[in-house]
Design a protein around this motif. Structure first.
Motif, mmCIF file in Angstrom:
data_model
loop_
_atom_site.group_PDB
_atom_site.id
_atom_site.type_symbol
_atom_site.label_atom_id
_atom_site.label_comp_id
_atom_site.label_asym_id
_atom_site.label_seq_id
_atom_site.Cartn_x
_atom_site.Cartn_y
_atom_site.Cartn_z
ATOM 1 N N ALA A 140 -9.530 -11.967 53.730
ATOM 2 C CA ALA A 140 -8.695 -11.519 54.849
ATOM 3 C C ALA A 140 -9.536 -11.265 56.087
ATOM 4 C CB ALA A 140 -7.944 -10.252 54.458
ATOM 5 N N ALA A 171 -7.124 -10.435 62.250
ATOM 6 C CA ALA A 171 -6.014 -11.390 62.330
ATOM 7 C C ALA A 171 -4.694 -10.651 62.536
ATOM 8 C CB ALA A 171 -5.948 -12.235 61.065
ATOM 9 N N SER A 187 -0.676 -10.032 62.106
ATOM 10 C CA SER A 187 0.178 -10.176 60.924
ATOM 11 C C SER A 187 1.514 -9.482 61.156
ATOM 12 C CB SER A 187 -0.512 -9.561 59.707
ATOM 13 O OG SER A 187 0.359 -9.526 58.596
ATOM 14 N N TYR A 188 2.582 -10.136 60.693
ATOM 15 C CA TYR A 188 3.912 -9.540 60.763
ATOM 16 C C TYR A 188 4.239 -8.727 59.505
ATOM 17 C CZ TYR A 188 5.022 -12.416 64.851
ATOM 18 O OH TYR A 188 5.026 -12.974 66.103
ATOM 19 N N VAL A 189 3.323 -8.707 58.546
ATOM 20 C CA VAL A 189 3.595 -8.057 57.262
ATOM 21 C C VAL A 189 3.997 -6.588 57.416
ATOM 22 C CG1 VAL A 189 2.567 -7.335 55.062
ATOM 23 C CG2 VAL A 189 2.202 -9.663 55.904
ATOM 24 N N ARG A 215 -1.502 -4.624 63.567
ATOM 25 C CA ARG A 215 -1.975 -5.918 64.047
ATOM 26 C C ARG A 215 -0.805 -6.871 64.252
ATOM 27 N NH1 ARG A 215 -4.433 -8.162 60.071
ATOM 28 N NH2 ARG A 215 -4.103 -6.559 58.503
ATOM 29 N N VAL A 216 0.376 -6.290 64.508
ATOM 30 C CA VAL A 216 1.565 -7.109 64.744
ATOM 31 C C VAL A 216 1.519 -7.629 66.172
ATOM 32 C CG1 VAL A 216 4.086 -7.128 64.841
ATOM 33 C CG2 VAL A 216 2.905 -5.748 63.107
#
Length: 253
Positions: A88, A92, A94-96, A225-226
């Motif tokens: 990972a 980065a 991420s939409y998670v 990190r969205v």
């Protein structure tokens, strides 16, 4: 690298296992190696002196360290790379995180609807979904309000003109979400949701679609990190829509 290729091979692992500290990456890499068919020769570094001596001997700065066939592979991430697995990227986007919030909010809304009405699919479930999502997102922001405010100030139109708004925002979102879930005090919850949703939507639209800036969204807190963009805009539009719906429902009573 497949399990067949690693079956019965030996990996030598050095990791910290002390009375007050067990290195979590050491536990993870041991499990990883065993899951890939390696026999693990597990060496514990039981004191800070042992750990420092090991680092000095091998010229490394961190533990755990894995050796395979006499070759030093490295730590947890290095071992994943050696085995052909993804590592990972901490930077980065991420939409998670936001998807996880929406998924839990939806599950809670359906569960409450089923408990109250005997069926999961009701109009109230939709209301609860939005309200629960607002409350959960506010909770993430409230974990570190100052960090959230710092990121929020990068794009919110009102916060950049009046800094205290960045600190008040998560409290307002939480209050509106909880009140809307209960359909309580609509004279308070509706204006709050309309206000912060409208300003938030306008701010995201200007930053992303007019100024073309690449920013991270503060919607899941200051450590998120969205990427700022469609999801962030949708969050605000839905908030405004919920406020208008609650206003309509109040007028029907």
């Amino acid at each position: 690298m497949t399990n067949a290729q690693t079956q019965n091979r030996t990996a030598v692992l050095y990791r910290m296992v002390m009375p007050k500290h067990i290195c979590p990456y050491g536990v993870k890499v041991k499990h990883l190696l065993q899951s890939k068919g390696f026999r693990v020769e597990d060496h514990w570094l039981r004191t800070r002196e042992e750990t420092d001596a090991f680092k000095s001997e091998h010229g490394v700065k961190t533990t755990p360290q894995v050796f395979i066939d006499g070759r030093r592979i490295g730590g947890h991430n290095d071992t994943r790379r050696f085995l052909g697995l993804n590592v990972a990227d901490p930077d980065a986007v991420s939409y998670v995180p936001v998807l996880a919030v929406f998924a839990i909010a939806a599950a809670l809304a359906l569960a409450v609807s089923f408990a109250v009405f005997g069926t999961a699919l009701t109009s109230r479930a939709i209301e609860w979904f939005v309200a629960f999502a607002m409350a959960l997102l506010a909770m993430l922001k409230l974990q570190d309000v100052d960090r959230f405010a710092t990121m929020f100030l990068g794009y919110d139109l009102l916060a950049r003109r009046w800094v205290p708004y960045a600190y008040l925002y998560p409290f307002g979102e939480a209050l509106a979400g909880v009140l809307m879930a209960a359909r309580a005090l609509p004279w308070l919850s509706i204006p709050i949701a309309l206000f912060i949703g409208t300003i938030g939507g306008a701010s995201v639209f200007q930053a992303v679609y007019i100024q073309k800036r690449e920013l991270k969204c503060a919607c899941v807190g200051g450590s998120g990190r969205v990427p700022l963009g469609f999801v962030s805009l949708t969050e605000n539009v839905v908030m405004v829509g919920m406020a208008l719906w609650m206003l309509f429902m109040s007028s029907m009573i």
